[in-house]
Scaffold this motif. Structure first.
Motif, PDB file in Angstrom:
ATOM      1  N   GLY A  78       0.804  -1.218   0.000  1.00  0.00           N
ATOM      2  CA  GLY A  78       0.000   0.000   0.000  1.00  0.00           C
ATOM      3  C   GLY A  78       0.835   1.265   0.000  1.00  0.00           C
ATOM      4  N   PHE A 102      -4.214  -7.723  -3.376  1.00  0.00           N
ATOM      5  CA  PHE A 102      -3.824  -6.328  -3.526  1.00  0.00           C
ATOM      6  C   PHE A 102      -3.732  -5.890  -4.984  1.00  0.00           C
ATOM      7  CE2 PHE A 102      -1.442  -7.561   0.502  1.00  0.00           C
ATOM      8  CZ  PHE A 102      -2.443  -7.084   1.345  1.00  0.00           C
ATOM      9  N   LEU A 141      -5.375  -2.616  -6.694  1.00  0.00           N
ATOM     10  CA  LEU A 141      -4.845  -1.269  -6.508  1.00  0.00           C
ATOM     11  C   LEU A 141      -4.254  -0.748  -7.821  1.00  0.00           C
ATOM     12  CD1 LEU A 141      -3.096  -1.769  -3.051  1.00  0.00           C
ATOM     13  CD2 LEU A 141      -5.210  -0.503  -3.483  1.00  0.00           C
ATOM     14  N   SER A 173       2.302   3.453   5.650  1.00  0.00           N
ATOM     15  CA  SER A 173       1.271   4.126   4.853  1.00  0.00           C
ATOM     16  C   SER A 173       0.787   5.401   5.529  1.00  0.00           C
ATOM     17  CB  SER A 173       0.100   3.165   4.616  1.00  0.00           C
ATOM     18  OG  SER A 173       0.522   2.048   3.850  1.00  0.00           O
ATOM     19  N   GLU A 182      -6.812   4.766  -1.662  1.00  0.00           N
ATOM     20  CA  GLU A 182      -7.059   3.319  -1.536  1.00  0.00           C
ATOM     21  C   GLU A 182      -5.789   2.593  -1.096  1.00  0.00           C
ATOM     22  OE1 GLU A 182     -10.603   2.309  -4.754  1.00  0.00           O
ATOM     23  OE2 GLU A 182      -8.508   2.332  -5.430  1.00  0.00           O
ATOM     24  N   CYS A 183      -4.673   2.959  -1.697  1.00  0.00           N
ATOM     25  CA  CYS A 183      -3.396   2.324  -1.355  1.00  0.00           C
ATOM     26  C   CYS A 183      -3.040   2.571   0.105  1.00  0.00           C
ATOM     27  CB  CYS A 183      -2.286   2.852  -2.255  1.00  0.00           C
ATOM     28  SG  CYS A 183      -2.492   2.493  -4.016  1.00  0.00           S
ATOM     29  N   VAL A 204      -5.385   0.631   2.508  1.00  0.00           N
ATOM     30  CA  VAL A 204      -5.042  -0.798   2.569  1.00  0.00           C
ATOM     31  C   VAL A 204      -3.883  -1.016   3.536  1.00  0.00           C
ATOM     32  CG1 VAL A 204      -3.909  -2.655   1.273  1.00  0.00           C
ATOM     33  CG2 VAL A 204      -5.918  -1.547   0.334  1.00  0.00           C
ATOM     34  N   GLY A 205      -2.845  -0.192   3.408  1.00  0.00           N
ATOM     35  CA  GLY A 205      -1.680  -0.337   4.277  1.00  0.00           C
ATOM     36  C   GLY A 205      -2.008  -0.133   5.736  1.00  0.00           C
TER      37      GLY A 205
END
Length: 315
Positions: A28, A57, A60, A129, A147-148, A151-152
């Motif tokens: 992420g 993942f 992404l 992140s 979004e990235c 996620v992280g």
């Protein structure tokens, strides 16, 4: 270092890399930085080097552009390494770090010794992140970058339940939600959803588990033979040690799986009384106070015995 933009001035080529066996925070944070540069600095040539990432993942943005091999001998103006405590964890991508004209490290591992030219290291942060969010201009965080980052943060906080979660973490998560991300889908499909094979190997790991130190420690192992039997790879073992950690009355959980060369990857999780980062560093590993790991070469029984002695000293 106050922001990423200042590091990109007069830069023409950038390499981004994270740790071996990339997890949610590694993927992420690295993709967030990659997408930020691709969007706002189109004249910069940027490459992202990671080992193959888990399929969950791959939704992404630009995940398909990640380079899994390091065959190129290009020398970059800037190399940004993220979610990585030392160069030994960069794998083959370390060569881009060693030859780059300038290096930057963005990380939250307590064991990080600030090994780059410019370092943004905050062990109290929930994730790399979260730190990437701090380094970007908020108005330039697109939905795809958000979004990235989300996620992280979700993966390194256990969906905001681990002790590394702070008020700042939750405020950042709220700002990311305002970018229009499908936050509930991200949580369901990347954190909770498991394949049938993953559930089977989790069951095997639980069946193999044993209690030590009068119930204060739980440990289990998964061999190469068991991984082959259930058709799983190391990237499919995510979450097993966390499941062990929530066993009643346990202070430390230890999970070992066998590498192809016969060594054992060790993951440890603590419920607060034990600093597992200190133990991991003693065995040439590293990590966080409550989540750390190392690679060890003795028999699994001997490894667990040694680690239990380390844990006993702290308890």
């Amino acid at each position: 270092m106050e922001n990423l933009a200042s590091q990109l001035e007069q830069v023409e080529t950038v390499a981004i890399a994270g740790h071996v066996r990339p997890d949610g925070d590694c993927v992420g944070s690295c993709l967030a930085t990659y997408n930020y540069i691709k969007t706002w600095y189109p004249n910069i040539e940027v490459d992202l080097y990671l080992e193959p990432i888990p399929n969950i993942f791959k939704f992404l943005k630009n995940a398909e552009k990640i380079k899994n091999n390091c065959d190129s001998n290009q020398v970059y103006d800037l190399c940004i390494v993220q979610d990585c405590g030392d160069t030994g964890r960069l794998g083959n991508a370390v060569k881009y770090f060693e030859t780059a004209k300038k290096t930057v490290c963005i990380d939250h591992h307590v064991s990080n010794a600030s090994f780059a030219d410019e370092n943004y290291i905050f062990p109290e942060a929930s994730s790399a992140s979260e730190l990437v969010f701090e380094l970007l201009e908020e108005e330039k965080i697109t939905k795809e970058v958000a979004e990235c980052i989300y996620v992280g943060m979700v993966h390194d906080t256990g969906v905001f339940q681990y002790s590394c979660t702070s008020a700042k973490t939750m405020n950042i998560a709220g700002k990311l939600m305002e970018k229009g991300i499908d936050f509930s889908k991200i949580v369901d499909e990347t954190f909770y959803t498991k394949t049938f094979e993953q559930n089977k190997i989790l069951g095997q790991a639980l069946l193999n588990s044993m209690l030590y130190l009068e119930g204060a420690c739980i440990a289990t192992t998964i061999s190469q033979k068991e991984m082959e039997h259930y058709h799983v790879l190391p990237k499919h073992l995510e979450g097993i040690v966390s499941q062990l950690r929530i066993t009643k009355d346990v202070e430390v959980a230890i999970f070992l799986y066998e590498n192809e060369d016969g060594t054992w990857k060790v993951s440890m999780r603590s419920n607060g009384k034990v600093d597992v980062a200190a133990i991991a560093m003693k065995h040439q590993g590293g990590g966080h106070v409550r989540a750390a790991g190392a690679t060890m070469s003795e028999t699994p029984e001997r490894i667990i015995s040694v680690l239990c002695e380390d844990i006993k000293e702290q308890l």
